[in-house]
Design a protein around this motif. Structure first.
Motif, mmCIF file in Angstrom:
data_model
loop_
_atom_site.group_PDB
_atom_site.id
_atom_site.type_symbol
_atom_site.label_atom_id
_atom_site.label_comp_id
_atom_site.label_asym_id
_atom_site.label_seq_id
_atom_site.Cartn_x
_atom_site.Cartn_y
_atom_site.Cartn_z
ATOM 1 N N UNK A 1 -85.836 17.976 96.898
ATOM 2 C CA UNK A 1 -86.286 17.990 98.294
ATOM 3 C C UNK A 1 -85.140 17.846 99.290
ATOM 4 N N UNK A 2 -84.013 17.365 98.823
ATOM 5 C CA UNK A 2 -82.912 17.094 99.753
ATOM 6 C C UNK A 2 -81.654 17.817 99.307
ATOM 7 N N UNK A 3 -80.630 17.659 100.092
ATOM 8 C CA UNK A 3 -79.333 18.252 99.754
ATOM 9 C C UNK A 3 -78.491 17.277 98.942
ATOM 10 N N UNK A 4 -79.069 16.122 98.599
ATOM 11 C CA UNK A 4 -78.325 15.100 97.857
ATOM 12 C C UNK A 4 -78.371 15.430 96.365
ATOM 13 N N UNK A 5 -77.213 15.531 95.715
ATOM 14 C CA UNK A 5 -77.197 15.797 94.271
ATOM 15 C C UNK A 5 -77.847 14.641 93.507
ATOM 16 N N UNK A 6 -78.473 14.979 92.385
ATOM 17 C CA UNK A 6 -79.175 13.985 91.574
ATOM 18 C C UNK A 6 -78.312 12.763 91.274
ATOM 19 N N UNK A 7 -77.077 12.983 90.890
ATOM 20 C CA UNK A 7 -76.176 11.896 90.509
ATOM 21 C C UNK A 7 -75.859 10.952 91.667
ATOM 22 N N UNK A 8 -76.051 11.414 92.898
ATOM 23 C CA UNK A 8 -75.725 10.602 94.070
ATOM 24 C C UNK A 8 -76.935 9.879 94.656
ATOM 25 N N UNK A 9 -78.114 10.052 94.083
ATOM 26 C CA UNK A 9 -79.304 9.396 94.618
ATOM 27 C C UNK A 9 -79.344 7.954 94.137
ATOM 28 N N UNK B 1 -90.044 19.089 87.579
ATOM 29 C CA UNK B 1 -88.652 18.971 87.982
ATOM 30 C C UNK B 1 -87.741 18.536 86.862
ATOM 31 N N UNK B 2 -88.306 18.097 85.740
ATOM 32 C CA UNK B 2 -87.478 17.629 84.639
ATOM 33 C C UNK B 2 -88.097 18.071 83.335
ATOM 34 N N UNK B 3 -87.290 18.535 82.415
ATOM 35 C CA UNK B 3 -87.796 18.936 81.114
ATOM 36 C C UNK B 3 -88.512 17.790 80.421
ATOM 37 N N UNK B 4 -88.003 16.574 80.560
ATOM 38 C CA UNK B 4 -88.630 15.423 79.916
ATOM 39 C C UNK B 4 -89.936 15.053 80.581
ATOM 40 N N UNK C 1 -84.168 6.485 104.213
ATOM 41 C CA UNK C 1 -82.713 6.677 104.268
ATOM 42 C C UNK C 1 -82.264 7.865 103.419
ATOM 43 N N UNK C 2 -83.132 8.299 102.508
ATOM 44 C CA UNK C 2 -82.837 9.499 101.719
ATOM 45 C C UNK C 2 -83.364 10.749 102.432
ATOM 46 N N UNK C 3 -83.776 10.555 103.690
ATOM 47 C CA UNK C 3 -84.280 11.625 104.560
ATOM 48 C C UNK C 3 -85.601 12.227 104.094
ATOM 49 N N UNK C 4 -86.455 11.428 103.431
ATOM 50 C CA UNK C 4 -87.772 11.894 103.035
ATOM 51 C C UNK C 4 -88.680 11.868 104.255
ATOM 52 N N UNK C 5 -89.242 13.021 104.616
ATOM 53 C CA UNK C 5 -90.156 13.083 105.755
ATOM 54 C C UNK C 5 -91.554 12.652 105.304
ATOM 55 N N UNK C 6 -92.431 12.381 106.268
ATOM 56 C CA UNK C 6 -93.807 12.000 105.950
ATOM 57 C C UNK C 6 -94.499 13.093 105.149
ATOM 58 N N UNK D 1 -89.050 6.969 87.078
ATOM 59 C CA UNK D 1 -87.848 6.919 87.922
ATOM 60 C C UNK D 1 -87.097 8.249 87.847
ATOM 61 N N UNK D 2 -86.953 8.799 86.648
ATOM 62 C CA UNK D 2 -86.257 10.087 86.489
ATOM 63 C C UNK D 2 -86.993 11.201 87.224
ATOM 64 N N UNK D 3 -88.334 11.197 87.127
ATOM 65 C CA UNK D 3 -89.128 12.209 87.835
ATOM 66 C C UNK D 3 -88.886 12.098 89.333
ATOM 67 N N UNK D 4 -88.892 10.871 89.859
ATOM 68 C CA UNK D 4 -88.688 10.658 91.297
ATOM 69 C C UNK D 4 -87.285 11.095 91.733
ATOM 70 N N UNK D 5 -86.284 10.793 90.925
ATOM 71 C CA UNK D 5 -84.913 11.194 91.259
ATOM 72 C C UNK D 5 -84.802 12.721 91.273
ATOM 73 N N UNK D 6 -85.349 13.374 90.252
ATOM 74 C CA UNK D 6 -85.319 14.838 90.204
ATOM 75 C C UNK D 6 -86.039 15.435 91.414
ATOM 76 N N UNK D 7 -87.179 14.850 91.762
ATOM 77 C CA UNK D 7 -87.958 15.354 92.897
ATOM 78 C C UNK D 7 -87.194 15.168 94.202
#
Length: 151
Positions: A34-42, A5-8, A50-55, A24-30
């Protein structure tokens, strides 16, 4: 889901494991993927729920993360460390550099080695002790007495 999900963060890792910020960057990109939330808003302090991650997404994310880190990640890690910050901190401490991981033994035990029989006997004794300690019937009473005889 693609774990690259990230070049780095993509590709094979070097001998040095990723640090907390890279995880942390990998998790944010992932999460953004997975969601409709833009990276900058996570918000990395907000629980995954609360970020709507399902099981199912949590299990998938754990598997992808484990593949990227080169280690097995328990499926329940998203519940034990419920935010991106907590998980990144935990995983950065759990991942060891390649130099610190003991090398696997490539050779098979030699049954002709004089210590082989003794080692096997000790292993069997330890296994037997462990089985006796854990042998409990459905009512909670010991199945095997201390003297080795059935109860």
């Amino acid at each position: 889901m693609n774990s690259d999900t990230s070049g780095a963060c993509s590709g094979s890792r070097s001998a040095n494991p990723p640090g907390e910020q890279e995880i942390r960057s990998w998790l944010v990109e992932t999460m953004a993927g997975m969601s409709a939330v833009p990276r900058a808003e996570i918000d990395t302090t907000v629980p995954f729920a609360e970020l709507s991650l399902t099981s199912l997404q949590g299990v998938r994310m754990s598997a992808d993360l484990g593949e990227w880190l080169g280690m097995r990640i328990p499926n329940g890690v998203v519940f034990d460390y419920p935010t991106i910050d907590l998980m990144a901190r935990y995983l950065s401490n759990a991942v060891k550099p390649v130099e610190e991981v003991p090398a696997a033994v490539d050779e098979e035990p030699d049954p002709h080695d004089p210590d082989f029989d003794e080692s096997m006997e000790e292993l069997l004794r330890l296994l037997d002790e462990d089985v006796r300690r854990s042998a409990v019937d459905v009512n909670g009473s010991d199945v095997v007495e201390d003297n080795g005889e059935p109860a």
